[in-house]
Every structure is written in structure tokens, then in C-alpha cells.
Design a protein around this motif. Structure first.
Motif, PDB file in Angstrom:
ATOM      1  N   MET A 123      -1.402  15.112   1.605  1.00 47.35           N
ATOM      2  CA  MET A 123      -2.110  13.835   1.620  1.00 47.35           C
ATOM      3  C   MET A 123      -1.281  12.816   2.398  1.00 47.35           C
ATOM      4  N   LYS A 124      -1.892  12.187   3.396  1.00 51.24           N
ATOM      5  CA  LYS A 124      -1.205  11.253   4.269  1.00 51.24           C
ATOM      6  C   LYS A 124      -0.963   9.913   3.573  1.00 51.24           C
ATOM      7  N   ILE A 125       0.205   9.357   3.790  1.00 49.47           N
ATOM      8  CA  ILE A 125       0.563   8.062   3.208  1.00 49.47           C
ATOM      9  C   ILE A 125       0.189   6.952   4.183  1.00 49.47           C
ATOM     10  N   ASP A 126      -0.585   6.004   3.715  1.00 50.90           N
ATOM     11  CA  ASP A 126      -0.946   4.846   4.521  1.00 50.90           C
ATOM     12  C   ASP A 126      -0.205   3.631   3.967  1.00 50.90           C
ATOM     13  N   PRO A 127       0.853   3.178   4.654  1.00 50.51           N
ATOM     14  CA  PRO A 127       1.636   2.036   4.161  1.00 50.51           C
ATOM     15  C   PRO A 127       0.793   0.792   3.903  1.00 50.51           C
ATOM     16  N   LYS A 128      -0.312   0.636   4.615  1.00 47.57           N
ATOM     17  CA  LYS A 128      -1.149  -0.549   4.463  1.00 47.57           C
ATOM     18  C   LYS A 128      -1.734  -0.666   3.055  1.00 47.57           C
ATOM     19  N   GLU A 129      -1.845   0.467   2.345  1.00 52.08           N
ATOM     20  CA  GLU A 129      -2.385   0.452   0.983  1.00 52.08           C
ATOM     21  C   GLU A 129      -1.475  -0.340   0.033  1.00 52.08           C
ATOM     22  N   TYR A 130      -0.207  -0.429   0.379  1.00 51.31           N
ATOM     23  CA  TYR A 130       0.766  -1.062  -0.510  1.00 51.31           C
ATOM     24  C   TYR A 130       1.264  -2.399   0.037  1.00 51.31           C
ATOM     25  N   ARG A 131       0.822  -2.738   1.208  1.00 55.66           N
ATOM     26  CA  ARG A 131       1.273  -3.960   1.872  1.00 55.66           C
ATOM     27  C   ARG A 131       0.476  -5.171   1.387  1.00 55.66           C
ATOM     28  N   VAL A 132       1.176  -6.261   1.121  1.00 54.09           N
ATOM     29  CA  VAL A 132       0.525  -7.511   0.726  1.00 54.09           C
ATOM     30  C   VAL A 132       0.187  -8.278   2.001  1.00 54.09           C
ATOM     31  N   SER A 133      -1.080  -8.410   2.304  1.00 56.16           N
ATOM     32  CA  SER A 133      -1.501  -9.108   3.513  1.00 56.16           C
ATOM     33  C   SER A 133      -1.185 -10.598   3.388  1.00 56.16           C
ATOM     34  N   GLU A 134      -0.832 -11.208   4.494  1.00 58.66           N
ATOM     35  CA  GLU A 134      -0.504 -12.629   4.498  1.00 58.66           C
ATOM     36  C   GLU A 134      -1.684 -13.451   3.986  1.00 58.66           C
ATOM     37  N   GLY A 135      -1.407 -14.346   3.042  1.00 58.13           N
ATOM     38  CA  GLY A 135      -2.445 -15.204   2.492  1.00 58.13           C
ATOM     39  C   GLY A 135      -3.218 -14.615   1.318  1.00 58.13           C
ATOM     40  N   THR A 136      -2.878 -13.375   0.919  1.00 55.25           N
ATOM     41  CA  THR A 136      -3.572 -12.706  -0.181  1.00 55.25           C
ATOM     42  C   THR A 136      -3.089 -13.221  -1.541  1.00 55.25           C
ATOM     43  N   LYS A 137      -3.999 -13.464  -2.450  1.00 52.45           N
ATOM     44  CA  LYS A 137      -3.644 -13.814  -3.823  1.00 52.45           C
ATOM     45  C   LYS A 137      -3.177 -12.552  -4.540  1.00 52.45           C
ATOM     46  N   VAL A 138      -2.086 -12.652  -5.275  1.00 59.55           N
ATOM     47  CA  VAL A 138      -1.513 -11.476  -5.927  1.00 59.55           C
ATOM     48  C   VAL A 138      -1.574 -11.614  -7.441  1.00 59.55           C
ATOM     49  N   LYS A 139      -2.332 -10.730  -8.063  1.00 56.98           N
ATOM     50  CA  LYS A 139      -2.346 -10.592  -9.522  1.00 56.98           C
ATOM     51  C   LYS A 139      -1.841  -9.184  -9.808  1.00 56.98           C
ATOM     52  N   LEU A 140      -0.607  -9.096 -10.277  1.00 53.59           N
ATOM     53  CA  LEU A 140       0.050  -7.798 -10.388  1.00 53.59           C
ATOM     54  C   LEU A 140      -0.650  -6.841 -11.347  1.00 53.59           C
ATOM     55  N   LYS A 141      -1.382  -7.359 -12.317  1.00 52.66           N
ATOM     56  CA  LYS A 141      -2.080  -6.465 -13.243  1.00 52.66           C
ATOM     57  C   LYS A 141      -3.173  -5.669 -12.530  1.00 52.66           C
ATOM     58  N   LYS A 142      -3.557  -6.114 -11.339  1.00 51.70           N
ATOM     59  CA  LYS A 142      -4.569  -5.399 -10.566  1.00 51.70           C
ATOM     60  C   LYS A 142      -3.953  -4.376  -9.604  1.00 51.70           C
ATOM     61  N   TRP A 143      -2.628  -4.398  -9.497  1.00 53.70           N
ATOM     62  CA  TRP A 143      -1.938  -3.441  -8.641  1.00 53.70           C
ATOM     63  C   TRP A 143      -1.407  -2.300  -9.506  1.00 53.70           C
ATOM     64  N   PRO A 144      -1.624  -1.063  -9.130  1.00 61.95           N
ATOM     65  CA  PRO A 144      -1.213   0.076  -9.965  1.00 61.95           C
ATOM     66  C   PRO A 144       0.293   0.266 -10.027  1.00 61.95           C
ATOM     67  N   THR A 145       0.765   0.761 -11.156  1.00 65.21           N
ATOM     68  CA  THR A 145       2.169   1.138 -11.284  1.00 65.21           C
ATOM     69  C   THR A 145       2.333   2.646 -11.090  1.00 65.21           C
ATOM     70  N   LYS A 146       1.204   3.331 -10.945  1.00 65.38           N
ATOM     71  CA  LYS A 146       1.240   4.776 -10.711  1.00 65.38           C
ATOM     72  C   LYS A 146       0.004   5.181  -9.927  1.00 65.38           C
ATOM     73  N   VAL A 147       0.185   6.035  -8.919  1.00 68.61           N
ATOM     74  CA  VAL A 147      -0.929   6.533  -8.108  1.00 68.61           C
ATOM     75  C   VAL A 147      -0.827   8.058  -8.025  1.00 68.61           C
ATOM     76  N   LYS A 148      -1.845   8.673  -7.476  1.00 71.19           N
ATOM     77  CA  LYS A 148      -1.858  10.128  -7.344  1.00 71.19           C
ATOM     78  C   LYS A 148      -0.667  10.581  -6.511  1.00 71.19           C
ATOM     79  N   PRO A 149       0.090  11.558  -6.971  1.00 72.87           N
ATOM     80  CA  PRO A 149       1.288  12.001  -6.250  1.00 72.87           C
ATOM     81  C   PRO A 149       0.970  12.517  -4.843  1.00 72.87           C
ATOM     82  N   TYR A 150       1.894  12.261  -3.941  1.00 74.67           N
ATOM     83  CA  TYR A 150       1.769  12.773  -2.580  1.00 74.67           C
ATOM     84  C   TYR A 150       2.416  14.154  -2.464  1.00 74.67           C
ATOM     85  N   TYR A 151       2.907  14.672  -3.572  1.00 74.74           N
ATOM     86  CA  TYR A 151       3.558  15.975  -3.595  1.00 74.74           C
ATOM     87  C   TYR A 151       2.909  16.840  -4.681  1.00 74.74           C
ATOM     88  N   ILE A 152       3.017  18.154  -4.539  1.00 77.25           N
ATOM     89  CA  ILE A 152       2.390  19.061  -5.509  1.00 77.25           C
ATOM     90  C   ILE A 152       3.421  19.789  -6.386  1.00 77.25           C
TER      91      ILE A 152
END
Length: 289
Positions: A1-30
Motif C-alpha cells: 500500500m502506497k504512502i501518500d504524505p499529503k494524507e497527514y499534512r496540515v494544509s495552510e489555513g486549515t482548522k485543526v481539531k485533533l480528535k478528528k485526526w486518527p491516532t492509528k491507521v491501517k498498517p502499511y506493512y503485513i
């Protein structure tokens, strides 16, 4: 599974509510072996690019790691940067400021440690502590001897954010590429790691009652981090919110982000002039005798 850094990047001007950001995602390794294979590939490629960074001598790279206790900053630096030549890399950990440091502005102690061109600098905690822990514990500010006329202003934190942005903008336009990582750990995972530190004798030194006390301020820290990330993530000096409950996955994500940043610099080894090439050929003939 390819890693897209943009998925984790905070875009300039974006409001950040950390409870909406995951602390765990599907592993990129098996498997553990697969994880090691991916990370080793990233590390090897980073090592090659670091050599080019040093030879190219136009850019420097500053990596900033911020997180709650037990999020894995030390392990992250150890594993992800294991293939980097120590001569071209320095790590700085910023703890409680000294008397000398308190006698200067809040950016002074970290600015002294910025990487020179061709090198990679790593800040394990950074000047961002001055808008994080100092915001959660404002009593810290009194030790900094800031004039009351500035300390009491409502826009105090906004002005600190502006100071940071101005400094990072200055560094960017002088060749320093800044990548900022917030290792996003859940409160429950932190609890488990604290218990593991208690149960493992060789990790006891990492733990103290103060760590437990800071857990009481979890919501305050999340609010402070949210404000910080949304105020200081820019197109040229972005923040990445990295899910940190899975240490292996977090290391793969961070190493990929660093790798992509180095590749985007479009570096090359210095070209050899014809005159220098002729000189080298003459030296080669002398050595062959």
C-alpha cells in the motif's frame, strides 16, 4: 500500500481539531519482516540523498518532533535516522531552559543549533514548546522576564506564532527546509506505555510522577497543539500529524515524508570541470606507476 504524505499534512489555513485526526491507521506493512524491509529501504535511500545534500551544499534540512510523553520520539529518531552519516547530522533535545537561555528571547537557544548547509538537524522538542507547555502552564512565562506590557496583551500567543512564522520563512528563503512532525498518541495508548515502563526495569528511568501529573492536562495540551498546528503549518514549512499508536507504522510514514522532501530538492553532485578532470587523470597516471 502506497504512502501518500499529503494524507497527514496540515494544509495552510486549515482548522485543526485533533480528535478528528486518527491516532492509528491501517498498517502499511503485513508482518514484522515486511516492516523492517520497508524501513530499511527508506533509510538506505535517505542515506544516499544525505550524501548528495552534503555535496550539493545549497540546502539544509531541519526535522522537528513534538509529541506527548511516550509517543516514541526517541525511538523514531533512532530507527528512522539510523542510516544517516553522523558527520552530516546533529540531534538536539531541548529540556528545561538554563539561566543563560532565560536571559534571551524564546527563539535564541534553538536558533544557535540550526543546521548549516549540507546538513540535517533534528530537534527533539523545539521552540514550539514555547507555545505548547508554556501555554498550558503560563507560570513558566514569569521566569522568562518578559516585560509586563507585552505579557499581559491578549494577542500574546498570536505574536509568538508570528515570530515563529517569520523565522521559518526567513530560514526557508535561505535554503533550510523545515519538516515538522506531531506524533499523535491516544491517551489510552500513553497509559499502556507508561505501565510498560514501570514493568520493565531498564525503562524505569524514563518514568516519573511528573509524567502522570501532566496527563491531567491532556485536554489543555490537545487544545494548545491544535491552535499551534493550524497557526504555523505553511506550504513551505508544513506540519504532519502522524498516527503514533503503532510505532512501526509511524516510522514508515515519517521516513517516507522525509524521503519525499529530500527528493523534491532536485539536488545533484557537483559537475567536474574539464580542467579538474585532466588534473585527476594526471594524478591517476602517477598513482599507477
Amino acid at each position: 500500500m502506497k504512502i501518500d504524505p499529503k494524507e497527514y499534512r496540515v494544509s495552510e489555513g486549515t482548522k485543526v481539531k485533533l480528535k478528528k485526526w486518527p491516532t492509528k491507521v491501517k498498517p502499511y506493512y503485513i508482518s514484522k519482516h515486511h516492516y523492517q524491509e520497508i524501513l530499511e529501504g527508506h533509510v538506505e535511500e535517505m542515506g544516499n540523498l544525505q550524501s548528495m545534500l552534503y555535496a550539493y551544499d545549497r540546502y539544509s534540512v531541519l526535522l522537528i518532533f513534538q509529541a506527548m510523553d511516550a509517543a516514541g520520539k526517541d525511538g523514531m529518531i533512532k530507527h528512522v535516522m539510523s542510516g544517516i552519516n553522523p558527520q552530516g547530522c546533529e540531534v538536539f533535545s531541548f529540556k528545561q531552559p538554563s539561566t543563560e537561555e532565560l536571559g534571551h528571547d524564546f527563539l535564541w537557544r534553538t536558533n544557535r543549533c540550526l543546521p548549516e548547509r549540507g546538513r540535517i538537524g533534528i530537534f527533539n522538542r523545539s521552540y514550539y514548546e514555547e507555545v505548547l507547555i508554556a501555554r498550558v502552564h503560563p507560570e513558566i512565562l514569569h521566569a522568562q522576564k518578559i516585560p509586563a506590557e507585552f505579557l499581559d496583551k491578549k494577542d500574546f500567543w498570536d505574536r509568538r506564532f508570528r515570530s515563529i512564522l517569520d523565522m521559518e520563512n526567513h530560514l526557508h528563503h535561505n535554503g533550510t527546509r523545515i519538516i515538522k512532525f506531531f506524533l499523535h498518541l491516544s491517551k489510552e495508548e500513553q497509559r499502556k506505555r507508561f505501565l510498560a515502563r514501570i514493568d520493565t526495569p531498564e525503562k524505569n528511568w524514563k518514568f516519573s510522577q511528573a509524567d502522570v501529573q501532566e496527563r491531567k492536562y491532556w485536554k489543555d495540551y490537545m487544545k494548545a497543539y491544535g491552535s499551534c498546528l493550524e497557526a504555523t503549518s505553511t506550504d513551505h514549512s508544513p506540519w504532519y500529524i502522524v498516527p503514533a499508536d503503532d510505532k512501526a507504522n509511524a516510522r514508515i510514514i515519517v521516513s517516507r515524508v522525509i524521503l519525499e522532501t529530500l527528493k523534491d530538492l532536485n539536488m545533484s553532485y557537483p559537475e567536474t570541470s574539464k580542467a579538474h578532470r585532466r588534473e585527476l587523470q594526471l594524478i591517476g597516471k602517477q598513482l599507477e606507476k
